[in-house]
Design a protein around this motif. Structure first.
Motif, PDB file in Angstrom:
ATOM      1  N   SER A 147       0.861  -1.172   0.000  1.00 54.43           N
ATOM      2  CA  SER A 147       0.000   0.000   0.000  1.00 54.43           C
ATOM      3  C   SER A 147       0.902   1.229   0.000  1.00 54.43           C
ATOM      4  O   SER A 147       1.959   1.216   0.625  1.00 54.43           O
ATOM      5  CB  SER A 147      -0.890  -0.005   1.245  1.00 54.43           C
ATOM      6  OG  SER A 147      -1.677   1.155   1.293  1.00 54.43           O
ATOM      7  N   ILE A 148       0.497   2.268  -0.708  1.00 53.01           N
ATOM      8  CA  ILE A 148       1.255   3.512  -0.742  1.00 53.01           C
ATOM      9  C   ILE A 148       0.428   4.577  -0.031  1.00 53.01           C
ATOM     10  O   ILE A 148      -0.715   4.827  -0.405  1.00 53.01           O
ATOM     11  CB  ILE A 148       1.575   3.932  -2.182  1.00 53.01           C
ATOM     12  CG1 ILE A 148       2.477   2.875  -2.831  1.00 53.01           C
ATOM     13  CG2 ILE A 148       2.233   5.308  -2.228  1.00 53.01           C
ATOM     14  CD1 ILE A 148       2.670   3.029  -4.310  1.00 53.01           C
ATOM     15  N   SER A 149       1.010   5.170   0.987  1.00 54.33           N
ATOM     16  CA  SER A 149       0.322   6.199   1.761  1.00 54.33           C
ATOM     17  C   SER A 149       0.496   7.563   1.101  1.00 54.33           C
ATOM     18  O   SER A 149       1.586   7.899   0.631  1.00 54.33           O
ATOM     19  CB  SER A 149       0.888   6.277   3.177  1.00 54.33           C
ATOM     20  OG  SER A 149       0.663   5.083   3.868  1.00 54.33           O
ATOM     21  N   LEU A 150      -0.585   8.318   1.082  1.00 49.85           N
ATOM     22  CA  LEU A 150      -0.548   9.714   0.660  1.00 49.85           C
ATOM     23  C   LEU A 150      -0.708  10.550   1.923  1.00 49.85           C
ATOM     24  O   LEU A 150      -1.670  10.352   2.669  1.00 49.85           O
ATOM     25  CB  LEU A 150      -1.686  10.033  -0.309  1.00 49.85           C
ATOM     26  CG  LEU A 150      -1.755   9.224  -1.595  1.00 49.85           C
ATOM     27  CD1 LEU A 150      -2.999   9.602  -2.382  1.00 49.85           C
ATOM     28  CD2 LEU A 150      -0.513   9.435  -2.424  1.00 49.85           C
ATOM     29  N   GLU A 151       0.217  11.471   2.176  1.00 52.55           N
ATOM     30  CA  GLU A 151       0.152  12.328   3.352  1.00 52.55           C
ATOM     31  C   GLU A 151       0.324  13.775   2.907  1.00 52.55           C
ATOM     32  O   GLU A 151       1.327  14.125   2.285  1.00 52.55           O
ATOM     33  CB  GLU A 151       1.247  11.964   4.355  1.00 52.55           C
ATOM     34  CG  GLU A 151       1.139  10.550   4.879  1.00 52.55           C
ATOM     35  CD  GLU A 151       2.260  10.182   5.849  1.00 52.55           C
ATOM     36  OE1 GLU A 151       3.076  11.053   6.212  1.00 52.55           O
ATOM     37  OE2 GLU A 151       2.316   9.000   6.229  1.00 52.55           O
TER      38      GLU A 151
ATOM     39  N   ALA B 166      -4.225  15.587   5.770  1.00 48.47           N
ATOM     40  CA  ALA B 166      -5.083  14.515   5.258  1.00 48.47           C
ATOM     41  C   ALA B 166      -4.206  13.342   4.838  1.00 48.47           C
ATOM     42  O   ALA B 166      -3.055  13.522   4.431  1.00 48.47           O
ATOM     43  CB  ALA B 166      -5.894  15.006   4.061  1.00 48.47           C
ATOM     44  N   THR B 167      -4.784  12.155   4.935  1.00 48.54           N
ATOM     45  CA  THR B 167      -4.094  10.949   4.486  1.00 48.54           C
ATOM     46  C   THR B 167      -5.050  10.101   3.653  1.00 48.54           C
ATOM     47  O   THR B 167      -6.278  10.197   3.790  1.00 48.54           O
ATOM     48  CB  THR B 167      -3.576  10.097   5.669  1.00 48.54           C
ATOM     49  OG1 THR B 167      -4.688   9.714   6.475  1.00 48.54           O
ATOM     50  CG2 THR B 167      -2.573  10.870   6.511  1.00 48.54           C
ATOM     51  N   ALA B 168      -4.476   9.295   2.803  1.00 45.68           N
ATOM     52  CA  ALA B 168      -5.220   8.333   1.992  1.00 45.68           C
ATOM     53  C   ALA B 168      -4.214   7.264   1.574  1.00 45.68           C
ATOM     54  O   ALA B 168      -3.039   7.347   1.929  1.00 45.68           O
ATOM     55  CB  ALA B 168      -5.840   9.018   0.774  1.00 45.68           C
ATOM     56  N   SER B 169      -4.686   6.283   0.836  1.00 45.80           N
ATOM     57  CA  SER B 169      -3.753   5.253   0.384  1.00 45.80           C
ATOM     58  C   SER B 169      -4.100   4.790  -1.022  1.00 45.80           C
ATOM     59  O   SER B 169      -5.228   4.931  -1.485  1.00 45.80           O
ATOM     60  CB  SER B 169      -3.726   4.075   1.346  1.00 45.80           C
ATOM     61  OG  SER B 169      -4.972   3.437   1.377  1.00 45.80           O
ATOM     62  N   ILE B 170      -3.077   4.231  -1.662  1.00 40.88           N
ATOM     63  CA  ILE B 170      -3.209   3.645  -2.989  1.00 40.88           C
ATOM     64  C   ILE B 170      -2.909   2.156  -2.823  1.00 40.88           C
ATOM     65  O   ILE B 170      -1.894   1.797  -2.221  1.00 40.88           O
ATOM     66  CB  ILE B 170      -2.201   4.265  -3.973  1.00 40.88           C
ATOM     67  CG1 ILE B 170      -2.437   5.771  -4.112  1.00 40.88           C
ATOM     68  CG2 ILE B 170      -2.275   3.579  -5.338  1.00 40.88           C
ATOM     69  CD1 ILE B 170      -1.372   6.481  -4.929  1.00 40.88           C
TER      70      ILE B 170
END
Length: 152
Positions: free
Chosen positions: A51-55, A116-120
């Motif tokens: 998983s790749i985290s977006l921060e 904010a965070t999300a993931s790919i």
């Protein structure tokens, strides 16, 4: 005997340092402020990530309605069209078309002082592929844009 121990210890430490450096980077971490710029133009992640985290950290002071930012990751060929369609989708949708398969990952739209965070999902980004990140707030994508490099 003492020199052999020191040599073995030095080799062990060098081996550990190599392992730390070899750890895959699985995070895209950006800052954006009221100057309409991300702090980086290129980020590198590993294709081996599960998983790749977006921060995202918004370092500015202006509210989301005036100077909102997000991170959107797409194939580079899709970036302009997704940004254009995002403007049509409007503020209520965070300037992203709902369910758009071209969007590989995105954070929510935030204002000054927020994060904010999300993931790919792993495997969404392939080594050697051409990917971009950008902010989809109207007028921002031309300046707030960069390249995602995916290392094997």
């Amino acid at each position: 005997m003492m020199n052999i121990r020191k040599s073995l210890l030095a080799l062990a430490l060098l081996g550990c340092a190599g392992l730390v450096q070899a750890a895959p980077n699985c995070t895209i971490k950006l800052q954006g402020g009221d100057n309409m710029q991300f702090d980086q133009k290129t980020v590198t992640v590993s294709a081996a990530c599960k998983s790749i985290s977006l921060e995202l950290q918004h370092t500015g002071k202006l509210p989301v309605a005036a100077m909102g930012h997000n991170i959107v990751v797409t194939a580079s060929a899709d970036a302009d069209a997704v940004a254009k369609d995002g403007i049509k989708a409007g503020a209520a949708s965070g300037y992203l078309p709902a369910g758009d398969k071209r969007v590989l990952g995105a954070t929510k739209m935030i204002g000054g002082g927020e994060s904010a965070t999300a993931s790919i999902p792993g495997g969404a980004l392939k080594a050697g592929g051409e990917y971009s990140f950008f902010c989809s707030f109207p007028g921002h994508s031309a300046l707030m844009r960069g390249k995602v490099v995916v290392a094997p």
